[in-house]
Design a protein around this motif. Structure first.
Motif, PDB file in Angstrom:
ATOM      1  N   ALA A  84      38.723  34.125  48.870  1.00 37.08           N
ATOM      2  CA  ALA A  84      39.125  32.716  48.039  1.00 37.08           C
ATOM      3  C   ALA A  84      37.709  32.175  47.351  1.00 37.08           C
ATOM      4  O   ALA A  84      37.566  31.929  46.119  1.00 37.08           O
ATOM      5  N   SER A  85      36.731  32.225  48.097  1.00 37.89           N
ATOM      6  CA  SER A  85      35.556  31.713  47.669  1.00 37.89           C
ATOM      7  C   SER A  85      34.901  32.377  46.730  1.00 37.89           C
ATOM      8  O   SER A  85      34.213  31.820  45.876  1.00 37.89           O
ATOM      9  N   VAL A  86      34.825  33.722  46.997  1.00 40.30           N
ATOM     10  CA  VAL A  86      34.306  34.696  45.918  1.00 40.30           C
ATOM     11  C   VAL A  86      35.026  34.688  44.713  1.00 40.30           C
ATOM     12  O   VAL A  86      34.499  34.629  43.650  1.00 40.30           O
ATOM     13  N   ALA A  87      36.424  34.694  44.776  1.00 47.55           N
ATOM     14  CA  ALA A  87      37.289  34.667  43.551  1.00 47.55           C
ATOM     15  C   ALA A  87      37.001  33.330  42.875  1.00 47.55           C
ATOM     16  O   ALA A  87      36.959  33.396  41.370  1.00 47.55           O
ATOM     17  N   ALA A  88      36.871  32.157  43.390  1.00 41.70           N
ATOM     18  CA  ALA A  88      36.549  30.943  42.915  1.00 41.70           C
ATOM     19  C   ALA A  88      35.207  30.880  42.144  1.00 41.70           C
ATOM     20  O   ALA A  88      35.099  30.341  41.040  1.00 41.70           O
ATOM     21  N   TYR A  89      34.340  31.286  42.723  1.00 45.11           N
ATOM     22  CA  TYR A  89      32.933  31.609  42.130  1.00 45.11           C
ATOM     23  C   TYR A  89      33.034  32.672  40.731  1.00 45.11           C
ATOM     24  O   TYR A  89      32.460  32.179  39.848  1.00 45.11           O
ATOM     25  N   ARG A  90      33.545  33.670  40.680  1.00 45.33           N
ATOM     26  CA  ARG A  90      33.795  34.372  39.807  1.00 45.33           C
ATOM     27  C   ARG A  90      34.586  33.734  38.660  1.00 45.33           C
ATOM     28  O   ARG A  90      34.043  33.704  37.519  1.00 45.33           O
ATOM     29  N   ALA A  91      35.732  32.927  38.948  1.00 43.33           N
ATOM     30  CA  ALA A  91      36.527  32.285  37.941  1.00 43.33           C
ATOM     31  C   ALA A  91      35.569  31.255  37.177  1.00 43.33           C
ATOM     32  O   ALA A  91      35.658  30.887  36.147  1.00 43.33           O
ATOM     33  N   ARG A  92      34.843  30.545  38.059  1.00 40.53           N
ATOM     34  CA  ARG A  92      33.931  29.534  37.263  1.00 40.53           C
ATOM     35  C   ARG A  92      32.731  30.201  36.442  1.00 40.53           C
ATOM     36  O   ARG A  92      32.471  29.621  35.242  1.00 40.53           O
ATOM     37  N   ARG A  93      32.516  31.628  36.803  1.00 37.22           N
ATOM     38  CA  ARG A  93      31.309  32.160  35.828  1.00 37.22           C
ATOM     39  C   ARG A  93      32.183  32.318  34.581  1.00 37.22           C
ATOM     40  O   ARG A  93      31.645  32.399  33.300  1.00 37.22           O
ATOM     41  N   PHE A  94      33.394  32.891  34.767  1.00 33.82           N
ATOM     42  CA  PHE A  94      34.353  33.333  33.319  1.00 33.82           C
ATOM     43  C   PHE A  94      34.302  31.975  32.771  1.00 33.82           C
ATOM     44  O   PHE A  94      34.274  32.050  31.544  1.00 33.82           O
ATOM     45  N   LYS A  95      34.797  31.133  33.359  1.00 36.22           N
ATOM     46  CA  LYS A  95      34.865  29.760  32.758  1.00 36.22           C
ATOM     47  C   LYS A  95      33.671  29.190  31.877  1.00 36.22           C
ATOM     48  O   LYS A  95      33.754  28.653  30.736  1.00 36.22           O
ATOM     49  N   ALA A  96      32.560  29.415  32.465  1.00 40.76           N
ATOM     50  CA  ALA A  96      31.464  29.012  31.890  1.00 40.76           C
ATOM     51  C   ALA A  96      30.983  29.794  30.709  1.00 40.76           C
ATOM     52  O   ALA A  96      30.307  29.585  29.912  1.00 40.76           O
ATOM     53  N   LEU A  97      31.235  31.220  30.745  1.00 38.35           N
ATOM     54  CA  LEU A  97      31.188  31.712  29.595  1.00 38.35           C
ATOM     55  C   LEU A  97      32.276  31.782  28.481  1.00 38.35           C
ATOM     56  O   LEU A  97      32.383  32.365  27.434  1.00 38.35           O
ATOM     57  N   GLY A  98      32.984  30.736  28.493  1.00 35.48           N
ATOM     58  CA  GLY A  98      33.960  30.286  27.543  1.00 35.48           C
ATOM     59  C   GLY A  98      35.284  30.973  27.547  1.00 35.48           C
ATOM     60  O   GLY A  98      35.876  30.972  26.523  1.00 35.48           O
ATOM     61  N   VAL A  99      35.560  31.704  28.533  1.00 35.60           N
ATOM     62  CA  VAL A  99      36.797  32.651  28.648  1.00 35.60           C
ATOM     63  C   VAL A  99      38.088  31.534  28.927  1.00 35.60           C
ATOM     64  O   VAL A  99      37.906  30.682  29.642  1.00 35.60           O
ATOM     65  N   THR A 100      39.093  31.710  28.069  1.00 33.97           N
ATOM     66  CA  THR A 100      40.402  31.017  28.327  1.00 33.97           C
ATOM     67  C   THR A 100      41.240  31.992  28.623  1.00 33.97           C
ATOM     68  O   THR A 100      42.545  31.226  29.332  1.00 33.97           O
ATOM     69  N   SER A 101      41.351  33.239  28.593  1.00 30.12           N
ATOM     70  CA  SER A 101      42.470  34.105  29.262  1.00 30.12           C
ATOM     71  C   SER A 101      41.874  35.404  29.716  1.00 30.12           C
ATOM     72  O   SER A 101      40.687  35.973  29.095  1.00 30.12           O
ATOM     73  N   VAL A 102      42.627  35.924  30.634  1.00 31.71           N
ATOM     74  CA  VAL A 102      41.860  37.132  31.387  1.00 31.71           C
ATOM     75  C   VAL A 102      43.044  37.945  31.769  1.00 31.71           C
ATOM     76  O   VAL A 102      44.101  37.576  32.303  1.00 31.71           O
ATOM     77  N   ALA A 103      42.831  39.316  31.418  1.00 30.97           N
ATOM     78  CA  ALA A 103      43.750  40.388  31.852  1.00 30.97           C
ATOM     79  C   ALA A 103      43.110  41.001  33.144  1.00 30.97           C
ATOM     80  O   ALA A 103      42.139  41.530  33.475  1.00 30.97           O
ATOM     81  N   ASP A 104      43.972  40.441  34.123  1.00 31.35           N
ATOM     82  CA  ASP A 104      43.590  40.936  35.624  1.00 31.35           C
ATOM     83  C   ASP A 104      44.107  42.250  35.962  1.00 31.35           C
ATOM     84  O   ASP A 104      45.332  42.269  36.397  1.00 31.35           O
ATOM     85  N   LEU A 105      43.580  43.290  36.038  1.00 32.07           N
ATOM     86  CA  LEU A 105      43.924  44.902  36.124  1.00 32.07           C
ATOM     87  C   LEU A 105      43.816  44.940  37.718  1.00 32.07           C
ATOM     88  O   LEU A 105      42.792  44.941  38.213  1.00 32.07           O
ATOM     89  N   CYS A 106      44.854  45.533  38.116  1.00 31.40           N
ATOM     90  CA  CYS A 106      44.882  45.835  39.638  1.00 31.40           C
ATOM     91  C   CYS A 106      44.908  44.499  40.359  1.00 31.40           C
ATOM     92  O   CYS A 106      43.943  44.318  41.144  1.00 31.40           O
ATOM     93  N   CYS A 107      45.743  43.617  40.030  1.00 32.94           N
ATOM     94  CA  CYS A 107      45.659  42.312  40.381  1.00 32.94           C
ATOM     95  C   CYS A 107      45.828  42.136  42.203  1.00 32.94           C
ATOM     96  O   CYS A 107      45.824  41.093  42.792  1.00 32.94           O
ATOM     97  N   GLY A 108      46.482  43.143  42.662  1.00 33.73           N
ATOM     98  CA  GLY A 108      46.686  42.873  44.127  1.00 33.73           C
ATOM     99  C   GLY A 108      47.780  42.005  44.283  1.00 33.73           C
ATOM    100  O   GLY A 108      48.651  41.651  43.563  1.00 33.73           O
ATOM    101  N   ILE A 109      47.976  40.989  45.422  1.00 31.31           N
ATOM    102  CA  ILE A 109      48.640  39.939  45.875  1.00 31.31           C
ATOM    103  C   ILE A 109      48.015  38.801  45.173  1.00 31.31           C
ATOM    104  O   ILE A 109      48.953  37.728  45.137  1.00 31.31           O
ATOM    105  N   GLY A 110      47.191  38.705  44.090  1.00 29.93           N
ATOM    106  CA  GLY A 110      46.877  37.654  43.276  1.00 29.93           C
ATOM    107  C   GLY A 110      45.835  36.781  43.654  1.00 29.93           C
ATOM    108  O   GLY A 110      45.772  35.736  42.869  1.00 29.93           O
ATOM    109  N   GLY A 111      44.855  37.130  44.559  1.00 26.86           N
ATOM    110  CA  GLY A 111      43.748  36.239  44.852  1.00 26.86           C
ATOM    111  C   GLY A 111      42.972  36.040  43.715  1.00 26.86           C
ATOM    112  O   GLY A 111      42.749  34.765  43.423  1.00 26.86           O
ATOM    113  N   ASP A 112      42.571  36.869  42.881  1.00 30.07           N
ATOM    114  CA  ASP A 112      41.552  36.355  41.667  1.00 30.07           C
ATOM    115  C   ASP A 112      42.428  35.813  40.812  1.00 30.07           C
ATOM    116  O   ASP A 112      41.713  34.713  40.127  1.00 30.07           O
ATOM    117  N   ALA A 113      43.629  36.132  40.520  1.00 27.98           N
ATOM    118  CA  ALA A 113      44.472  35.479  39.434  1.00 27.98           C
ATOM    119  C   ALA A 113      44.652  34.072  39.893  1.00 27.98           C
ATOM    120  O   ALA A 113      44.746  33.002  38.770  1.00 27.98           O
TER     121      ALA A 113
END
Length: 408
Positions: A84-113
């Motif tokens: 979860a800590s790694v996924a949260a860091y990546r999500a913050r970086r996406f957010k800082a890049l101005g991203v508002t929507s993501v296609a999460d491919l091979c999402c698994g049980i949804g940790g990154d989503a």
């Protein structure tokens, strides 16, 4: 009962009630609990509930007790999901890049989503495995994120991602025989994942194994190695840029730079960018030894750490930095070296006995000696602690004995 049937059974009112009942079952009492519950519940449902309780207990290390206690898992999902800590860091970086929507491919049980949605990003989560997709859908609902996460059971290679700002791809890196080391043997292959990542209109990220060869990193990607609590968790290939990012300060910190390399350490985060320094010179051992974080080593940024502490290498092929002064850096752990000797188990045993060392930490780089084997031979006893480094100094097998800097 297969994984999908077990999960669907647990999502019924009866299944949820039984899962709540077995939530805190001690593994040592599982057989007795199962025997008792099977008198009033279907045997398959009892097995599914106890199995899910075990998975939740295992998932606490990645997701924390609160989330893990509400989520649903498959055996592979627990093993392969992002911390979860790694996924949260990546999500913050996406957010800082101005991203508002993501296609999460091979999402698994949804940790990154989950992390992306908690950052306020709309997510299309795709996985072709029915049980895995069902778990991701259940998790979005259990954590109150269903409005932001759409889960789709589909082959990721057939999904149109054009309506999304960014793409995140996490190919499966395990097969029937364990870990997969050839990137083209990922499912889907690295080449396909790179092509999918390049479609992101604003930014894209591709999660790969931390052991990926540097020569396999595409020229138009930034490579980031991430560790959490000192353990290397993954590497990420970032594509695109921050040309529409929402904050100038965030752009400077988070912008994707093709061809760049960085090491990020969590918690923090603390990020060490590559500066293209040449390999440090080999020098005689100084008073201090610096052990770079694993992400720094994987990113080939040991030279940057050596420059920070004014040090050099003990050996040209080994990632230990030595220096005369203690200059703390978040990117390496410093040890004060008290003794240096050629490799000799008898002399080490005598030294440890003389110092009253009973707690011995063994670290090795460039040595064939196994830590447990060495402990067994020297039989440490006493109230004191020490660290021994089994390594090479200018090619010669050497033992360096010391302790973490700042500790007696």
């Amino acid at each position: 009962m297969n994984d999908l049937d077990a999960l669907l059974a647990l999502l019924t009112p009866a299944g949820r009630a039984l899962l709540d009942e077995v939530r805190d079952t001690d593994p040592a009492r599982e057989l007795a609990v199962a025997t008792r519950l099977r008198r009033t519940h279907p045997a398959e449902l009892v097995s599914a509930a106890l199995g899910q309780a075990r998975l939740r207990q295992r998932a606490v290390a990645k997701f924390g007790a609160e989330d893990a206690g509400r989520m649903f898992f498959t055996p592979a999902g627990v093993e392969q999901s992002t911390r979860a800590s790694v996924a949260a860091y990546r999500a913050r970086r996406f957010k800082a890049l101005g991203v508002t929507s993501v296609a999460d491919l091979c999402c698994g049980i949804g940790g990154d989503a989950i992390a992306l949605a908690r950052a306020g990003i709309r997510v299309l989560a795709v996985d072709r495995d029915p049980a895995t997709a069902a778990a991701a859908r259940a998790n979005a609902g259990a954590l109150g994120l269903a409005e932001l996460i759409e889960v789709r059971e589909a082959d990721v290679t057939e999904v149109d991602t054009g309506a999304y700002d960014a793409v995140f791809v996490d190919p499966a890196r395990r097969g029937g025989r364990g870990r997969i080391f050839d990137p083209e043997a990922y499912s889907p292959p690295l080449s396909w994942a790179v092509g999918a990542a390049r479609t992101g209109s604003r930014a894209a990220a591709l999660k790969v194994a931390p052991g990926i060869p540097h020569e396999a990193v595409p020229d138009d990607a930034e490579a980031e190695w991430i560790s959490d609590g000192g353990d290397v968790k993954e590497a990420v290939l970032w594509f695109g840029g921050a040309r529409e990012a929402v904050a100038r300060e965030a752009v400077a910190r988070e912008a994707v730079t093709p061809g760049a390399v960085r090491a990020t350490l969590l918690p923090g985060p603390r990020t060490l960018p590559g500066t293209g320094l040449p390999d440090p010179e080999v020098r005689t051992p100084g008073r201090y030894l610096y052990e770079p974080d694993g992400a720094v080593i994987r990113a080939h940024l040991v030279a940057e750490v050596a420059e920070q502490v004014g040090g050099g290498l003990l050996d040209a092929t080994i990632a230990y930095v030595t220096a005369d002064e203690l200059l703390p850096t978040p990117y390496a752990t410093a040890y004060e070296i008290t003794d240096r000797m050629p490799f000799n188990v008898k002399k080490l045993k005598a030294l440890l006995r003389e110092r009253g060392v009973g707690t011995l930490t063994v670290k090795k780089r460039g040595s064939a000696v196994e830590p447990e084997e060495l402990r067994r031979k020297v039989k440490p006893q006493g109230p004191n602690a020490a660290t021994v480094f089994m390594t090479r100094v200018a090619g010669a097998p050497t033992m360096l004995i010391g302790h973490p800097a700042g500790r007696p």
